[in-house]
Design a protein around this motif. Structure first.
Motif, PDB file in Angstrom:
ATOM      1  N   LEU B  74       0.864  -1.185   0.000  1.00  0.00           N
ATOM      2  CA  LEU B  74       0.000   0.000   0.000  1.00  0.00           C
ATOM      3  C   LEU B  74       0.894   1.226   0.000  1.00  0.00           C
ATOM      4  CD1 LEU B  74      -2.876   1.154   0.054  1.00  0.00           C
ATOM      5  CD2 LEU B  74      -2.710   1.238   2.548  1.00  0.00           C
ATOM      6  N   ASN B  75       0.894   1.947  -1.119  1.00  0.00           N
ATOM      7  CA  ASN B  75       1.713   3.137  -1.240  1.00  0.00           C
ATOM      8  C   ASN B  75       0.853   4.381  -1.043  1.00  0.00           C
ATOM      9  OD1 ASN B  75       3.816   1.381  -1.853  1.00  0.00           O
ATOM     10  ND2 ASN B  75       3.456   1.551  -4.056  1.00  0.00           N
ATOM     11  N   LEU B  76       1.533   5.478  -0.749  1.00  0.00           N
ATOM     12  CA  LEU B  76       0.842   6.755  -0.546  1.00  0.00           C
ATOM     13  C   LEU B  76       1.535   7.812  -1.386  1.00  0.00           C
ATOM     14  CD1 LEU B  76      -1.328   8.336   1.091  1.00  0.00           C
ATOM     15  CD2 LEU B  76       0.477   8.835   2.756  1.00  0.00           C
ATOM     16  N   ARG B  77       0.768   8.438  -2.256  1.00  0.00           N
ATOM     17  CA  ARG B  77       1.334   9.498  -3.083  1.00  0.00           C
ATOM     18  C   ARG B  77       0.733  10.829  -2.658  1.00  0.00           C
ATOM     19  NH1 ARG B  77       0.586  10.325  -9.555  1.00  0.00           N
ATOM     20  NH2 ARG B  77      -1.523  10.705  -8.861  1.00  0.00           N
ATOM     21  N   ILE B  78       1.587  11.832  -2.577  1.00  0.00           N
ATOM     22  CA  ILE B  78       1.128  13.181  -2.270  1.00  0.00           C
ATOM     23  C   ILE B  78       1.539  14.080  -3.430  1.00  0.00           C
ATOM     24  CG2 ILE B  78       0.984  15.001  -0.539  1.00  0.00           C
ATOM     25  CD1 ILE B  78       2.433  13.112   1.431  1.00  0.00           C
ATOM     26  N   LYS B  79       0.543  14.590  -4.135  1.00  0.00           N
ATOM     27  CA  LYS B  79       0.835  15.512  -5.235  1.00  0.00           C
ATOM     28  C   LYS B  79       0.911  16.910  -4.655  1.00  0.00           C
ATOM     29  CE  LYS B  79      -2.714  14.458  -7.841  1.00  0.00           C
ATOM     30  NZ  LYS B  79      -3.668  14.428  -8.975  1.00  0.00           N
ATOM     31  N   SER B  80       1.897  17.666  -5.041  1.00  0.00           N
ATOM     32  CA  SER B  80       1.977  19.065  -4.643  1.00  0.00           C
ATOM     33  C   SER B  80       1.866  19.257  -3.126  1.00  0.00           C
ATOM     34  CB  SER B  80       0.867  19.859  -5.360  1.00  0.00           C
ATOM     35  OG  SER B  80       1.056  21.244  -5.175  1.00  0.00           O
ATOM     36  N   VAL B  81       2.920  18.871  -2.422  1.00  0.00           N
ATOM     37  CA  VAL B  81       2.901  18.929  -0.956  1.00  0.00           C
ATOM     38  C   VAL B  81       2.767  20.358  -0.440  1.00  0.00           C
ATOM     39  CG1 VAL B  81       4.177  16.783  -0.642  1.00  0.00           C
ATOM     40  CG2 VAL B  81       5.432  18.937  -0.823  1.00  0.00           C
ATOM     41  N   GLU B  82       2.130  20.454   0.732  1.00  0.00           N
ATOM     42  CA  GLU B  82       1.952  21.719   1.436  1.00  0.00           C
ATOM     43  C   GLU B  82       2.710  21.658   2.765  1.00  0.00           C
ATOM     44  OE1 GLU B  82       0.241  24.364   0.410  1.00  0.00           O
ATOM     45  OE2 GLU B  82      -0.391  23.430  -1.474  1.00  0.00           O
ATOM     46  N   PRO B  83       3.013  22.814   3.370  1.00  0.00           N
ATOM     47  CA  PRO B  83       3.750  22.797   4.647  1.00  0.00           C
ATOM     48  C   PRO B  83       3.057  21.964   5.730  1.00  0.00           C
ATOM     49  CG  PRO B  83       3.748  24.997   3.738  1.00  0.00           C
ATOM     50  CD  PRO B  83       2.833  24.183   2.853  1.00  0.00           C
ATOM     51  N   GLU B  84       1.732  21.980   5.744  1.00  0.00           N
ATOM     52  CA  GLU B  84       1.008  21.231   6.786  1.00  0.00           C
ATOM     53  C   GLU B  84       1.073  19.714   6.597  1.00  0.00           C
ATOM     54  OE1 GLU B  84      -0.367  23.494   4.731  1.00  0.00           O
ATOM     55  OE2 GLU B  84      -2.338  22.822   3.995  1.00  0.00           O
ATOM     56  N   ASP B  85       1.655  19.291   5.475  1.00  0.00           N
ATOM     57  CA  ASP B  85       1.830  17.846   5.262  1.00  0.00           C
ATOM     58  C   ASP B  85       3.052  17.307   6.004  1.00  0.00           C
ATOM     59  OD1 ASP B  85       0.890  18.161   1.748  1.00  0.00           O
ATOM     60  OD2 ASP B  85      -0.347  18.048   3.563  1.00  0.00           O
ATOM     61  N   SER B  86       3.850  18.201   6.564  1.00  0.00           N
ATOM     62  CA  SER B  86       4.989  17.754   7.372  1.00  0.00           C
ATOM     63  C   SER B  86       4.483  16.943   8.555  1.00  0.00           C
ATOM     64  CB  SER B  86       5.782  18.957   7.884  1.00  0.00           C
ATOM     65  OG  SER B  86       6.358  19.672   6.819  1.00  0.00           O
ATOM     66  N   ALA B  87       4.934  15.703   8.631  1.00  0.00           N
ATOM     67  CA  ALA B  87       4.427  14.777   9.656  1.00  0.00           C
ATOM     68  C   ALA B  87       5.171  13.465   9.493  1.00  0.00           C
ATOM     69  CB  ALA B  87       2.926  14.536   9.483  1.00  0.00           C
ATOM     70  N   VAL B  88       4.830  12.525  10.356  1.00  0.00           N
ATOM     71  CA  VAL B  88       5.305  11.153  10.174  1.00  0.00           C
ATOM     72  C   VAL B  88       4.128  10.337   9.648  1.00  0.00           C
ATOM     73  CG1 VAL B  88       6.214   9.088  11.298  1.00  0.00           C
ATOM     74  CG2 VAL B  88       7.004  11.348  12.015  1.00  0.00           C
ATOM     75  N   TYR B  89       4.360   9.622   8.555  1.00  0.00           N
ATOM     76  CA  TYR B  89       3.326   8.789   7.972  1.00  0.00           C
ATOM     77  C   TYR B  89       3.625   7.334   8.322  1.00  0.00           C
ATOM     78  CZ  TYR B  89       1.884  13.004   5.688  1.00  0.00           C
ATOM     79  OH  TYR B  89       1.446  14.286   5.468  1.00  0.00           O
ATOM     80  N   LEU B  90       2.650   6.715   8.962  1.00  0.00           N
ATOM     81  CA  LEU B  90       2.843   5.349   9.467  1.00  0.00           C
ATOM     82  C   LEU B  90       1.929   4.383   8.730  1.00  0.00           C
ATOM     83  CD1 LEU B  90       3.016   6.547  13.080  1.00  0.00           C
ATOM     84  CD2 LEU B  90       4.672   4.919  12.207  1.00  0.00           C
ATOM     85  N   CYS B  91       2.546   3.332   8.231  1.00  0.00           N
ATOM     86  CA  CYS B  91       1.803   2.265   7.568  1.00  0.00           C
ATOM     87  C   CYS B  91       1.562   1.154   8.579  1.00  0.00           C
ATOM     88  CB  CYS B  91       2.629   1.758   6.382  1.00  0.00           C
ATOM     89  SG  CYS B  91       1.909   0.362   5.506  1.00  0.00           S
ATOM     90  N   ALA B  92       0.430   0.487   8.474  1.00  0.00           N
ATOM     91  CA  ALA B  92       0.121  -0.617   9.389  1.00  0.00           C
ATOM     92  C   ALA B  92      -0.657  -1.691   8.644  1.00  0.00           C
ATOM     93  CB  ALA B  92      -0.688  -0.117  10.594  1.00  0.00           C
ATOM     94  N   SER B  93      -0.689  -2.874   9.235  1.00  0.00           N
ATOM     95  CA  SER B  93      -1.506  -3.942   8.670  1.00  0.00           C
ATOM     96  C   SER B  93      -2.193  -4.688   9.797  1.00  0.00           C
ATOM     97  CB  SER B  93      -0.657  -4.895   7.821  1.00  0.00           C
ATOM     98  OG  SER B  93       0.208  -5.668   8.636  1.00  0.00           O
TER      99      SER B  93
END
Lengths: 110, 114
Positions: B74-93
């Protein structure tokens, strides 16, 4: 974080002592999970609970769905217990999605 | 032992760029998730997939799009990032009855948008 309130927000423990963390739910949680996030950021699952108690080594957790709270007890705290402890509740009203608390930061001192 | 693998672990990019995070699990689970952890450490679900089918899509900006080729990825794509997208993205199953829907997390992908 409002629907799942964790207390205390931070805790400093002497190595070898005991402590308890608490999680209060304003959602009708049917199950609870507890996680430990280490300083590197890895989240490790500690417990999955239906109403009742579970024990694993020095950790013990309880979940009371009627009173809407859960506790995590740490016995004989060790340095590697340091990190942030998160609880999360699953509720039918939330589409069975997990709602997380904001965590309790635990520091175990030598 | 890690069984949910995320890449990259860390990414710094400029506003407006595109970013992709990859996630693979070797647990044989049917369900995968993306969570966002903000600067206050709050974890919020973004998406979940069950066997390549989208089952949860929280209110996230349209610039976020999940992509699943099979139940292990499961991938995550972010088009045209914004400053508020700064974070840690965690994948889980998770897998039903393991017990319940016990979540297994990856180590996270930290995004810094400058």
């Amino acid at each position: 974080g409002d629907k799942v309130k964790q207390s205390p927000s931070a805790l400093s423990l002497q190595e070898g002592t005991n402590s308890a963390l608490r999680c209060n739910f304003s959602i009708a949680a049917t199950t609870v999970q507890w996680f430990l996030q280490n300083p590197r950021g890895s989240l490790m699952n500690l417990f999955y609970l239906v109403p009742g108690t579970k024990e694993n080594g020095r950790l013990k957790s309880a979940f009371d769905s009627k009173e809407s709270y859960s506790t995590l007890h740490i016995r004989d705290a060790q340095l590697e217990d340091s990190g942030t402890y998160f609880c999360a509740g699953e509720a039918n009203s939330a589409g069975n999605k997990l709602t997380f608390g904001i965590g309790t930061r635990v520091l175990v001192r030598p | 032992e890690t069984a949910v693998f995320q890449t990259p672990n860390y990414h710094v990019t400029q506003v407006g760029n595109e970013v992709s995070f990859n996630c693979k699990q070797t647990l044989g689970h049917d369900t995968m998730y993306w969570y966002k952890q903000d600067s206050k450490k709050l974890l919020k679900i973004m998406f979940s997939y069950n066997n390549k089918q989208l089952i949860v899509n929280e209110t996230v900006p349209r610039r976020f799009s999940p992509q699943s080729s099979d139940k292990a990825h499961l991938n995550l794509r972010i088009k045209s990032v914004e400053p508020e997208d700064s974070a840690v993205y965690l994948c889980a199953s998770s897998f039903p009855g393991d017990p319940g829907n016990t979540l297994y997390f990856g180590e996270g992908s930290r995004l810094i948008v400058v």
